[in-house]
Motif scaffolding. Structure first.
Motif, PDB file in Angstrom:
ATOM      1  N   LYS A  81       0.861  -1.181   0.000  1.00  0.00           N
ATOM      2  CA  LYS A  81       0.000   0.000   0.000  1.00  0.00           C
ATOM      3  C   LYS A  81       0.894   1.226   0.000  1.00  0.00           C
ATOM      4  O   LYS A  81       2.053   1.170   0.427  1.00  0.00           O
ATOM      5  CB  LYS A  81      -0.954   0.002   1.189  1.00  0.00           C
ATOM      6  CG  LYS A  81      -0.283   0.192   2.527  1.00  0.00           C
ATOM      7  CD  LYS A  81      -1.286   0.177   3.678  1.00  0.00           C
ATOM      8  CE  LYS A  81      -2.158   1.411   3.663  1.00  0.00           C
ATOM      9  NZ  LYS A  81      -3.006   1.541   4.871  1.00  0.00           N
TER      10      LYS A  81
ATOM     11  N   SER B  30       2.739   0.349  -5.449  1.00  0.00           N
ATOM     12  CA  SER B  30       1.843  -0.339  -4.513  1.00  0.00           C
ATOM     13  C   SER B  30       0.674  -0.981  -5.252  1.00  0.00           C
ATOM     14  O   SER B  30      -0.023  -1.823  -4.693  1.00  0.00           O
ATOM     15  CB  SER B  30       1.318   0.638  -3.456  1.00  0.00           C
ATOM     16  OG  SER B  30       0.578   1.659  -4.082  1.00  0.00           O
ATOM     17  N   GLU B  31       0.478  -0.615  -6.516  1.00  0.00           N
ATOM     18  CA  GLU B  31      -0.581  -1.223  -7.323  1.00  0.00           C
ATOM     19  C   GLU B  31      -0.036  -2.348  -8.201  1.00  0.00           C
ATOM     20  O   GLU B  31      -0.748  -2.908  -9.038  1.00  0.00           O
ATOM     21  CB  GLU B  31      -1.263  -0.147  -8.186  1.00  0.00           C
ATOM     22  CG  GLU B  31      -1.961   0.897  -7.326  1.00  0.00           C
ATOM     23  CD  GLU B  31      -2.537   2.055  -8.118  1.00  0.00           C
ATOM     24  OE1 GLU B  31      -2.421   2.070  -9.357  1.00  0.00           O
ATOM     25  OE2 GLU B  31      -3.082   2.958  -7.475  1.00  0.00           O
TER      26      GLU B  31
END
Ligand code: FES
Length: 105
Positions: free
Chosen positions: A18, A51-52
């Motif tokens: 995240k 984070s993706e």
């Protein structure tokens, strides 16, 4: 430099990531084998949030062009990424995860 609390350990499962806020600066926080690691949030190739990306075997694959980085070292692993990521110090105290404030520079 200070430690800044960014998350609770229970917020991330293994191989999840995240983006967290370190003094106004986005940092990617990863959980691998129940350890936490932090890198710059933005890919060094173009504009994509790591984070993706897809996390596997200690690496993150960028969601935009599939470049890969070693999360522990920040090393660029394959094209099209050629510039390593900055990594940042992380510590855990109980359920609290901290990142060193120097990550905001
Ligand atoms: Fe990450 Fe291109 S933006 S590989």
């Amino acid at each position: 430099m200070n430690w800044i609390k960014v998350a609770s350990a229970r917020e991330l499962k293994n191989d999840e990531a995240k983006t967290v806020n370190v003094a106004g600066h986005g940092v990617a926080l990863f959980r691998i084998d129940d350890e936490f690691f932090a890198t710059d949030s933005m890919c060094t190739h173009a504009t994509a949030l790591l984070s993706e990306g897809y996390v596997e075997d200690g690496c993150v694959e960028c969601p935009l062009h599939q470049g890969r980085f070693d999360i522990r070292t920040g090393r660029a692993m394959c094209a099209p990424v050629t510039v390593d990521l900055r990594t940042h110090a992380v510590k855990q105290e109980g359920d609290d995860i901290y990142v060193m404030s120097s990550a905001a520079k």
